[in-house]
Design a protein around this motif. Structure first.
Motif, PDB file in Angstrom:
ATOM      1  N   PRO A 270      11.395  18.999 -11.341  1.00  0.00           N
ATOM      2  CA  PRO A 270      11.562  20.450 -11.405  1.00  0.00           C
ATOM      3  C   PRO A 270      10.305  21.154 -11.890  1.00  0.00           C
ATOM      4  O   PRO A 270       9.471  20.572 -12.563  1.00  0.00           O
TER       5      PRO A 270
ATOM      6  N   GLU B 216      15.328  22.654 -16.317  1.00  0.00           N
ATOM      7  CA  GLU B 216      16.172  22.001 -15.322  1.00  0.00           C
ATOM      8  C   GLU B 216      16.333  20.527 -15.687  1.00  0.00           C
ATOM      9  O   GLU B 216      15.346  19.829 -15.906  1.00  0.00           O
TER      10      GLU B 216
ATOM     11  N   GLN C   9      24.224  18.484 -10.487  1.00  0.00           N
ATOM     12  CA  GLN C   9      23.424  19.462 -11.223  1.00  0.00           C
ATOM     13  C   GLN C   9      22.135  18.855 -11.763  1.00  0.00           C
ATOM     14  O   GLN C   9      21.223  19.574 -12.170  1.00  0.00           O
TER      15      GLN C   9
ATOM     16  N   ARG D 141      18.577  16.527 -11.429  1.00  0.00           N
ATOM     17  CA  ARG D 141      17.545  16.073 -10.514  1.00  0.00           C
ATOM     18  C   ARG D 141      17.233  14.640 -10.933  1.00  0.00           C
ATOM     19  O   ARG D 141      17.051  14.365 -12.118  1.00  0.00           O
TER      20      ARG D 141
ATOM     21  N   ASN E  71      19.334  16.004  -4.375  1.00  0.00           N
ATOM     22  CA  ASN E  71      18.901  16.124  -5.773  1.00  0.00           C
ATOM     23  C   ASN E  71      18.215  14.866  -6.287  1.00  0.00           C
ATOM     24  O   ASN E  71      18.050  14.688  -7.490  1.00  0.00           O
TER      25      ASN E  71
END
Length: 85
Positions: free
Chosen positions: A18, A23, A46, A48, A73
């Motif tokens: 990110p 994040e 949600q 990464r 993701n």
């Protein structure tokens, strides 16, 4: 942690790294064929997830599995975690 992930990737920005420390990012060092990274990415969209392994064949296989599963993701990169500073 984020700057260490970028160092492993040679400073390249990727979809799984990110642009903000806010994040959530999970790094799976020594990910092999991506079993844990893929499971985590599917269970917790949600997050990464960045999978890193020195074995290019394993990383290619993990990347193909992520694509086949439609997971956006997660990504996988070839890097030697032992050489990161």
């Amino acid at each position: 942690m984020l700057h260490q992930a970028r160092a492993l990737l040679g400073g390249r920005q990727t979809a799984a790294v990110p642009s903000s420390d806010a994040e959530p990012l999970v790094i799976d060092l020594g990910c092999g064929k991506g079993d844990f990274a893929l499971l985590l990415a599917a269970a917790m969209p949600q997050l990464r997830v960045l999978g890193i392994d020195a074995n290019a064949d394993a990383v290619t296989y993990a990347s193909e599995r992520a694509l086949a599963a439609g997971l956006t993701n997660t990504c996988f990169r070839v890097a030697d975690a032992a050489s990161a500073t």
